[in-house]
Each structure stands twice: as C-alpha cells, then as structure tokens.
Design an enzyme around this catalytic site. Structure first.
Site, PDB file in Angstrom:
ATOM      1  N   ALA A  86       0.835  -1.202   0.000  1.00  0.00           N
ATOM      2  CA  ALA A  86       0.000   0.000   0.000  1.00  0.00           C
ATOM      3  C   ALA A  86       0.868   1.249   0.000  1.00  0.00           C
ATOM      4  O   ALA A  86       2.001   1.231   0.503  1.00  0.00           O
ATOM      5  CB  ALA A  86      -0.936   0.008   1.212  1.00  0.00           C
ATOM      6  N   ASP A  87       0.315   2.321  -0.558  1.00  0.00           N
ATOM      7  CA  ASP A  87       1.014   3.611  -0.516  1.00  0.00           C
ATOM      8  C   ASP A  87       0.007   4.722  -0.762  1.00  0.00           C
ATOM      9  O   ASP A  87      -1.100   4.479  -1.230  1.00  0.00           O
ATOM     10  CB  ASP A  87       2.138   3.670  -1.548  1.00  0.00           C
ATOM     11  CG  ASP A  87       3.266   4.586  -1.096  1.00  0.00           C
ATOM     12  OD1 ASP A  87       3.098   5.816  -1.218  1.00  0.00           O
ATOM     13  OD2 ASP A  87       4.289   4.098  -0.603  1.00  0.00           O
TER      14      ASP A  87
END
Length: 210
Positions: A86-87
């Site tokens: 995730a980012d």
C-alpha cells in the site's frame, strides 16, 4: 523483520499466509481490528527513484501510488503467500505533496493546504509469487479549515515528530482531526489502507470466507 500479529479467526482460511509489506503502525491496526492474521515484512523499496520516474513520465498521483504499492509488495519474497502492498500520494490543486522532511516543511505543507480541498490517492495491491493479483485506488477528499497561525504552532508543538510520518503532516486518527472541516470518502483509505475493497478481494481469492 517478521511479526505474527494474531491467530486466524474462523473468518480466515489458515492455509493461506497473509503478509503486510509495510511498517505502518496504522495499517497494521486496521488489519488487526478486522480480525486478520498476518506477518509484517516491510520492504526496502527506493521510493525516491519511483517518484522521480513518475515525474519524468507524467504519471498521475494515483499511478505513482499504485506503482509504489506494487513495488513494495513484489519486493517481499514469501512463496505462495498473499502479499499486501500500500502507498499514498497527496495532491492539491495539481501540486503533489510528500512526507515533510522537517518541521519547517510540515509548516509549509499545512499552510499550503489550509482552507483547501486535497485528495489522498491511496493504493493497495495484492501480489502472490511475483504477480499482481489485484489492485485498487481510493481517493477521499479532505477540506482543511482556515485555522489560525496560533493553532498551527500549537498543533506542530503537540504532534512533534509525528508530523513527519505522514503525507500532509497530519494523523487523522490523532490531533490532525482538528485541522479539518469536511471529509468525504473511505476513512480507512485516509488511514492508508482501503479496508472494504481489500476484504472483498481477499474473499474472491479465498483467503477469507465468502
């Protein structure tokens, strides 16, 4: 680093290993609160190189976030495990914001976002055996209120180093909530991990029961 968080609940198929490719404490809390068992294995991806590539190629903020999430998940090598990457990227009026490097940068970011609506482009992917199985981007919109300079200084003093850990220099789950007058979109996406889309994908993959 490997850190088993909790035992699988009856909702989760214990035959499938789940790994979070992030050292984010809040992402870990989001998954833990959903009752999932997982290992934590932060990846050592060069984010600067990918972000610079995005600038050269003219990628959208959502694409940059997706590429970073993919790179983090693909960098973790656990055979047959389902790897979550995730980012986040933050954009406001066409300007991209990264995590501030120091308190002065945090002050500048917050002054730029004050009274404005910004977008958090929050990407999450699931990879397995070097292949991307699923990807998603949520884009909540957040409007900061016209807070005073006195409030800003008090906020920076209260948050200290925490201001440097997130894009936008705020933790919505903490004192950062005082910065806002309106929030639209998925709360878990603001925290950094869009939970409901992720759970739906994990059901499709039979990692959790449908």
């Amino acid at each position: 680093m490997t850190d088993l968080v909790l035992k699988p609940t009856p909702l989760q198929d214990k035959r499938h290993e789940l790994v979070l490719a992030s050292g984010s404490a809040i992402r870990r809390i989001v998954l833990t609160n959903a009752g999932l068992a997982f290992s934590v294995m932060p990846s050592s991806v060069d984010e600067t190189e990918l972000k610079e590539a995005g600038q050269r190629e003219g990628w959208s903020p959502a694409t940059v976030a997706l590429r970073l999430a993919e790179a983090k998940a693909l960098a973790v090598d656990v055979p047959d495990a389902f790897i979550i990457g995730a980012d986040q990227m933050l954009s406001c009026n066409g300007v991209l914001f990264d995590k501030p490097k120091d308190r002065q940068a945090a002050r500048h970011h917050l002054c730029s976002l004050r009274g404005q609506t910004h977008i958090l482009h929050t990407a999450v992917v699931v990879c397995r055996n070097g292949a991307v199985l699923w990807q998603h981007v949520s884009e909540p919109r957040l409007t900061m209120r016209l807070f005073s300079d006195a409030f800003l200084e008090a906020y920076l003093a209260e948050e200290g180093e925490h201001c440097l850990a997130s894009v936008g220099a705020y933790r919505i789950e903490g004192p950062g909530a005082h910065l806002f007058e309106r929030i639209e979109g998925d709360h878990t996406a603001i925290l950094g991990l869009p939970l409901l889309p992720l759970l739906s994908a994990l059901r499709e993959m039979s990692v959790i029961l449908s």
